[in-house]
Design an enzyme around this catalytic site. Structure first.
Site, short mmCIF file in Angstrom:
data_model
loop_
_atom_site.label_atom_id
_atom_site.label_comp_id
_atom_site.label_asym_id
_atom_site.label_seq_id
_atom_site.Cartn_x
_atom_site.Cartn_y
_atom_site.Cartn_z
N GLN A 1 -4.38 -1.26 9.61
CA GLN A 1 -4.39 -2.61 9.05
C GLN A 1 -5.02 -3.59 10.04
OE1 GLN A 1 -3.66 -3.33 5.95
NE2 GLN A 1 -3.77 -5.57 6.06
N ASP B 1 -10.62 3.51 4.23
CA ASP B 1 -11.02 2.10 4.21
C ASP B 1 -12.53 1.97 4.06
OD1 ASP B 1 -9.48 -0.14 4.25
OD2 ASP B 1 -9.18 -0.17 6.42
N LYS C 1 0.84 -1.21 0.00
CA LYS C 1 0.00 0.00 0.00
C LYS C 1 0.88 1.26 0.00
CE LYS C 1 -3.81 -2.41 2.23
NZ LYS C 1 -4.52 -2.80 3.46
#
Ligand code: GUN
Length: 303
Positions: free
Chosen positions: A97, A120, A53
């Site tokens: 994460q 997200d 990412k």
């Protein structure tokens, strides 16, 4: 034999669009989109995802930072970091994460991210379609692949989502519904799962069970989207080696389906490209906001 949907190629197209749009945005506004990725602990798979990412964010020209916290980090310290990132004007997107180590409670952490920085798409304000339009990345990527086959209007089509996770199943069902599909959510307690799957024109599998979906569960001509990532032993590659397979028995199902995503190389690559897209969208929204804040008091009777 089905069309094999090339997620890598689709993701590359999406990234090219993000790069071009970011370059224009930066030239016009002087602002670089900023992404902060937070990882707690040392799970190797999570570190691999997070590294990818960060690298992609840099490739898109973004300001990219990674916060790596030790496994024993407290809930309070993690919340303090989120608070600092929420307040940091050069950070437009924050991603924590998952999964977090067991002693940490992910939900309050996710909900503490400002909705407009929640790239997200997991904050309730985003999941509920209420706030910013930042859509959860993996479902957004899966939907883009579905739209390549069926277009954006899924009127008259039956979609079945197998798996009801907050991270994927629930938002995916919502997106399919928003696109006018008739949606069934199936899960481990569903009666006669094969029969339910056989009704699907669009079958989406996200259960985390290797090759659960068999060829005779698939309606001939259906579109099959495999979101599973299951690591299995691969002794044929050498001792101790592993490989990734999906929730769908690909070799059997590709003979029945009309279109199918492989694993790897299907939905997986889309997730990162959607994250970059959300980060750019968040940066653009943030650049537009000071103007709105100027306007509101001037035009408000209370100003
Ligand atoms: N872990 C696996 N997939 C994801 C994801 O899409 N977002 C976050 N935050 N963690 C993940």
């Amino acid at each position: 034999m089905a069309i094999i949907i090339d997620g890598k190629a689709e993701a590359a197209l999406a990234i090219d669009a993000v790069k071009a749009s970011h370059a224009t945005f930066e030239a016009e506004s002087g602002i670089k989109a900023g992404l902060a990725v937070v990882i707690v602990g040392d799970d190797p798979a999570s570190h691999a995802y997070v590294g990818a990412k960060g690298r992609m964010a840099k490739e898109c020209g973004f300001h990219s930072v990674q916060h790596t916290l030790p496994r024993e980090t407290s809930q309070l310290d993690l919340l303090r970091l989120i608070e600092a990132l929420n307040a940091d004007p050069v950070i437009h997107g924050i991603l924590v994460q998952l999964p977090l180590p067991d002693h940490l409670d992910a939900e309050p952490v996710i909900q503490s991210i400002r909705p407009e920085k929640d790239v997200d798409g997991l904050h309730v304000m985003n999941a509920g379609d209420l706030a910013t339009g930042l859509i959860s990345c993996t479902p957004a990527g899966a939907m883009l692949l579905v739209s390549r086959i069926h277009g954006r209007d899924l009127s008259g089509l039956n979609a079945v989502v197998v798996g009801r996770s907050n991270l994927f199943g629930k938002p995916m069902a919502q997106l399919l519904l928003d696109a006018n599909a008739t949606v069934t959510m199936a899960h481990s307690r569903t009666l006669d799962l094969p029969a339910v799957c056989r009704r699907a024109d669009i079958l989406v599998a996200a259960v985390g069970r290797a090759e659960l979906i068999k060829a005779d569960w698939v309606k001939p001509g259906a579109t099959v989207i495999d979101v599973g990532i299951n690591r299995i032993a691969a002794p044929e590659r050498g001792e101790g080696r592993t490989r990734i397979i999906g929730d769908v028995d690909f070799s059997g199902c590709k003979e029945i389906a009309g279109a199918i995503t492989p694993v790897p190389g299907g939905v997986g690559p889309m997730t990162i490209s959607m994250l970059m897209n959300n980060t750019l969208a968040a940066a653009k929204m943030s650049a537009a906001r000071p103007l709105q804040q100027h306007w509101f008091p001037l035009s408000s009777p209370f100003g």
